[in-house]
Design an enzyme around this catalytic site. Sequence first.
Site, PDB file in Angstrom:
ATOM      1  N   ASP A 102       0.902  -1.246  -0.078  1.00  0.00           N
ATOM      2  CA  ASP A 102       0.059   0.098  -0.124  1.00  0.00           C
ATOM      3  C   ASP A 102       1.146   1.191  -0.150  1.00  0.00           C
ATOM      4  O   ASP A 102       2.024   1.198   0.302  1.00  0.00           O
ATOM      5  CB  ASP A 102      -0.981   0.029   1.064  1.00  0.00           C
ATOM      6  CG  ASP A 102      -0.238  -0.359   2.460  1.00  0.00           C
ATOM      7  OD1 ASP A 102       0.942  -0.268   2.603  1.00  0.00           O
ATOM      8  OD2 ASP A 102      -0.882  -0.547   3.534  1.00  0.00           O
TER       9      ASP A 102
ATOM     10  N   GLU B  11      -9.375  -1.772   5.264  1.00  0.00           N
ATOM     11  CA  GLU B  11     -10.044  -1.460   6.385  1.00  0.00           C
ATOM     12  C   GLU B  11     -11.282  -2.382   6.560  1.00  0.00           C
ATOM     13  O   GLU B  11     -11.822  -2.802   5.578  1.00  0.00           O
ATOM     14  CB  GLU B  11     -10.630   0.112   6.501  1.00  0.00           C
ATOM     15  CG  GLU B  11      -9.500   0.836   6.156  1.00  0.00           C
ATOM     16  CD  GLU B  11      -8.552   1.167   7.570  1.00  0.00           C
ATOM     17  OE1 GLU B  11      -8.516   0.315   8.306  1.00  0.00           O
ATOM     18  OE2 GLU B  11      -7.967   2.346   7.729  1.00  0.00           O
TER      19      GLU B  11
ATOM     20  N   HIS C 277      -7.358  -4.453  10.039  1.00  0.00           N
ATOM     21  CA  HIS C 277      -6.986  -4.253   8.833  1.00  0.00           C
ATOM     22  C   HIS C 277      -5.790  -4.822   8.348  1.00  0.00           C
ATOM     23  O   HIS C 277      -4.823  -5.073   9.305  1.00  0.00           O
ATOM     24  CB  HIS C 277      -6.805  -2.651   8.295  1.00  0.00           C
ATOM     25  CG  HIS C 277      -5.546  -1.747   8.869  1.00  0.00           C
ATOM     26  ND1 HIS C 277      -5.879  -0.477   9.355  1.00  0.00           N
ATOM     27  CD2 HIS C 277      -4.296  -2.230   9.025  1.00  0.00           C
ATOM     28  CE1 HIS C 277      -4.546  -0.134   9.412  1.00  0.00           C
ATOM     29  NE2 HIS C 277      -3.672  -1.135   9.289  1.00  0.00           N
TER      30      HIS C 277
ATOM     31  N   ASN D 127      -7.480  -2.184  14.239  1.00  0.00           N
ATOM     32  CA  ASN D 127      -8.910  -2.556  13.749  1.00  0.00           C
ATOM     33  C   ASN D 127      -9.085  -3.685  12.995  1.00  0.00           C
ATOM     34  O   ASN D 127      -9.987  -4.022  12.493  1.00  0.00           O
ATOM     35  CB  ASN D 127      -9.522  -1.261  13.209  1.00  0.00           C
ATOM     36  CG  ASN D 127      -8.753  -1.073  11.847  1.00  0.00           C
ATOM     37  OD1 ASN D 127      -7.945  -1.541  11.404  1.00  0.00           O
ATOM     38  ND2 ASN D 127      -9.426   0.073  11.117  1.00  0.00           N
TER      39      ASN D 127
HETATM   40  C1  F6R Z   1       1.406  -0.876   6.089  1.00  0.00           C
HETATM   41  C2  F6R Z   1       0.378  -1.680   6.206  1.00  0.00           C
HETATM   42  C3  F6R Z   1      -0.542  -1.803   7.600  1.00  0.00           C
HETATM   43  C4  F6R Z   1       0.297  -1.824   8.655  1.00  0.00           C
HETATM   44  C5  F6R Z   1      -0.448  -1.708  10.030  1.00  0.00           C
HETATM   45  C6  F6R Z   1       0.391  -1.987  11.227  1.00  0.00           C
HETATM   46  O1  F6R Z   1       2.201  -1.178   4.803  1.00  0.00           O
HETATM   47  O2  F6R Z   1       0.156  -2.504   5.434  1.00  0.00           O
HETATM   48  O3  F6R Z   1      -1.467  -2.748   7.511  1.00  0.00           O
HETATM   49  O4  F6R Z   1       1.174  -3.084   8.693  1.00  0.00           O
HETATM   50  O5  F6R Z   1      -1.369  -0.454  10.103  1.00  0.00           O
HETATM   51  O6  F6R Z   1       1.337  -0.938  11.422  1.00  0.00           O
HETATM   52  P1  F6R Z   1       2.500  -0.944  12.450  1.00  0.00           P
HETATM   53  O7  F6R Z   1       3.230  -1.964  12.258  1.00  0.00           O
HETATM   54  O8  F6R Z   1       2.850   0.382  12.362  1.00  0.00           O
HETATM   55  O9  F6R Z   1       1.614  -1.093  13.609  1.00  0.00           O
END
Ligand code: F6R
Length: 221
Positions: A61, A129, A124, A122
């Site tokens: 992403d 989401e 995701h 959440n």
């Molecule tokens: C980012 C991504 C998100 C993160 C998730 C956890 O490329 O794919 O799904 O993996 O938001 O983020 P952290 O590791 O910062 O808690």
Amino acid sequence: MIVSKSYNELSSTVADMVETQIKEHSPSKLGLPTGSTPLGMYEELVNRKLDWSNTITFNLDVYLMNINHPESYQSYMRKNLFDRTNIYPNHYHFPFRPFSAFEDKIAGSMGIDLCILGIGTNGHIAFNEPGSSFQSRTRVVELSEQTIKDNSRFFDSIDEVPTQAITMGLGTIMEAKKIILMARGQSKLNILNVAMNGEVTEDVPASILQNHDNVEVLYCE
Ligand code: F6R
């Protein structure tokens, strides 16, 4: 679920899996996350001075923002991995338009061998989401309030956090041959439990992983 004793152990265990993948399969195609959780893994991989010349990567992403901003995921990947390895610049990919061409690029490379994921508080994965369709493909998404709040720690103020992103879809991610989900910290324990042991529902995007037959979940406190 593998529970690692420390963040270092979590990072080096996943780095081992990536190293094995890229040494044993040429070319290897990786799906890559950003965020705080994989930083230790990237550091470990860089320190191992691996040969990345036969590795092709697809980031999960990107924020919809100026790609030269220090917090863009393009900047993050260059700083933490790409500029510190011998990967060819035409071998790494961020989601691009038209999205069907990005999907074709993945399919044309015979698919992702190893996809590494983090998880949002959440539920995701990538930026799919809650409520995302299990069939979803690469597209523009609105970030949830929770995600914007969680990610505001990387920005000077919450108003600077992008509100939109481009993400691989859940359908895209599920086509990866192997998936590793990394999670760190108490704040992820509850959602991990719900995603891995609860109902498989679009309300908890990561729960779709229960339908994949080659997933490893690694956690550390
Ligand atoms: C980012 C991504 C998100 C993160 C998730 C956890 O490329 O794919 O799904 O993996 O938001 O983020 P952290 O590791 O910062 O808690």
